[in-house]
Motif scaffolding. Structure first.
Motif, PDB file in Angstrom:
ATOM      1  N   ILE A   1     -24.250  -8.296  15.329  1.00 21.46           N
ATOM      2  CA  ILE A   1     -24.208  -6.864  15.597  1.00 21.46           C
ATOM      3  C   ILE A   1     -23.434  -6.557  16.595  1.00 21.46           C
ATOM      4  O   ILE A   1     -22.849  -7.238  17.614  1.00 21.46           O
ATOM      5  CB  ILE A   1     -25.842  -6.351  15.960  1.00 21.46           C
ATOM      6  N   CYS A   2     -23.103  -5.240  16.748  1.00 17.47           N
ATOM      7  CA  CYS A   2     -22.145  -4.612  18.162  1.00 17.47           C
ATOM      8  C   CYS A   2     -22.869  -4.780  19.292  1.00 17.47           C
ATOM      9  O   CYS A   2     -24.004  -4.207  19.359  1.00 17.47           O
ATOM     10  CB  CYS A   2     -21.841  -3.265  17.600  1.00 17.47           C
ATOM     11  N   SER A   3     -22.261  -5.281  20.244  1.00 19.51           N
ATOM     12  CA  SER A   3     -22.873  -5.415  21.724  1.00 19.51           C
ATOM     13  C   SER A   3     -22.825  -3.848  22.169  1.00 19.51           C
ATOM     14  O   SER A   3     -23.712  -4.012  23.278  1.00 19.51           O
ATOM     15  CB  SER A   3     -22.136  -6.288  22.497  1.00 19.51           C
ATOM     16  N   ARG A   4     -22.174  -3.065  21.828  1.00 18.37           N
ATOM     17  CA  ARG A   4     -22.161  -1.601  22.578  1.00 18.37           C
ATOM     18  C   ARG A   4     -23.185  -0.695  21.934  1.00 18.37           C
ATOM     19  O   ARG A   4     -23.857  -0.131  22.535  1.00 18.37           O
ATOM     20  CB  ARG A   4     -20.858  -1.075  22.274  1.00 18.37           C
TER      21      ARG A   4
ATOM     22  N   ALA B   1     -21.795  -5.507  12.240  1.00 16.69           N
ATOM     23  CA  ALA B   1     -20.173  -6.055  12.264  1.00 16.69           C
ATOM     24  C   ALA B   1     -19.745  -6.150  11.102  1.00 16.69           C
ATOM     25  O   ALA B   1     -20.353  -6.435   9.839  1.00 16.69           O
ATOM     26  CB  ALA B   1     -20.416  -6.974  13.232  1.00 16.69           C
ATOM     27  N   SER B   2     -18.268  -6.170  11.082  1.00 12.68           N
ATOM     28  CA  SER B   2     -17.909  -6.583   9.816  1.00 12.68           C
ATOM     29  C   SER B   2     -16.353  -7.276  10.126  1.00 12.68           C
ATOM     30  O   SER B   2     -15.830  -6.933  11.354  1.00 12.68           O
ATOM     31  CB  SER B   2     -17.392  -5.293   8.983  1.00 12.68           C
ATOM     32  N   VAL B   3     -15.887  -8.069   9.281  1.00  8.95           N
ATOM     33  CA  VAL B   3     -14.767  -8.942   9.582  1.00  8.95           C
ATOM     34  C   VAL B   3     -13.649  -7.960   8.488  1.00  8.95           C
ATOM     35  O   VAL B   3     -13.798  -7.846   7.547  1.00  8.95           O
ATOM     36  CB  VAL B   3     -14.721 -10.185   8.645  1.00  8.95           C
TER      37      VAL B   3
ATOM     38  N   TRP C   1      -3.331  -9.495  11.237  1.00  6.26           N
ATOM     39  CA  TRP C   1      -4.210 -10.279  11.908  1.00  6.26           C
ATOM     40  C   TRP C   1      -5.727  -9.831  11.544  1.00  6.26           C
ATOM     41  O   TRP C   1      -6.091  -9.168  10.484  1.00  6.26           O
ATOM     42  CB  TRP C   1      -4.146  -9.813  13.377  1.00  6.26           C
ATOM     43  N   ARG C   2      -6.772 -10.752  12.037  1.00  6.76           N
ATOM     44  CA  ARG C   2      -8.153 -10.530  11.636  1.00  6.76           C
ATOM     45  C   ARG C   2      -8.981 -10.226  12.676  1.00  6.76           C
ATOM     46  O   ARG C   2      -8.757 -10.592  13.898  1.00  6.76           O
ATOM     47  CB  ARG C   2      -8.537 -11.880  10.980  1.00  6.76           C
TER      48      ARG C   2
ATOM     49  N   LEU D   1     -14.742  -5.899  18.359  1.00  9.15           N
ATOM     50  CA  LEU D   1     -15.486  -6.921  19.164  1.00  9.15           C
ATOM     51  C   LEU D   1     -14.693  -8.416  19.400  1.00  9.15           C
ATOM     52  O   LEU D   1     -14.896  -8.962  20.365  1.00  9.15           O
ATOM     53  CB  LEU D   1     -16.664  -7.215  18.321  1.00  9.15           C
ATOM     54  N   LYS D   2     -13.947  -8.608  18.556  1.00 11.04           N
ATOM     55  CA  LYS D   2     -13.114 -10.243  18.629  1.00 11.04           C
ATOM     56  C   LYS D   2     -11.852  -9.975  17.881  1.00 11.04           C
ATOM     57  O   LYS D   2     -11.896  -9.294  16.669  1.00 11.04           O
ATOM     58  CB  LYS D   2     -13.843 -11.041  18.540  1.00 11.04           C
TER      59      LYS D   2
END
Length: 69
Positions: free
Chosen positions: A23-26, A31-33, A52-53, A64-65
């Motif tokens: 899940i999103c921390s905000r 979340a999704s890739v 990029w990914r 998120l990352k």
């Protein structure tokens, strides 16, 4: 007289995405890739393109990352 036009912009675009565990921390949404593409343009001509990914939030769109493919 010579005028130079230094119009540079950078756009991010999602090419494809799929659901990811977590899940999103905000905001707490899913979340999704996503496979992302960043295009750097100079006077509307693409100069540099990078693929990029990233893991992004599906609700608020937060990054998120990120990591290289």
């Amino acid at each position: 007289m010579v005028f130079f036009c230094f119009l540079v912009d950078q756009r991010r675009r999602v090419r494809s995405s799929k659901p990811a565990a977590g899940i999103c921390s905000r905001c707490g949404a899913c979340a999704s890739v996503a496979d992302m593409v960043t295009c750097t343009r100079f006077c509307y001509v693409t100069v540099h393109r990078k693929a990029w990914r990233a893991i992004i939030c599906t609700f608020c769109g937060a990054l998120l990352k990120s990591y290289n493919r």
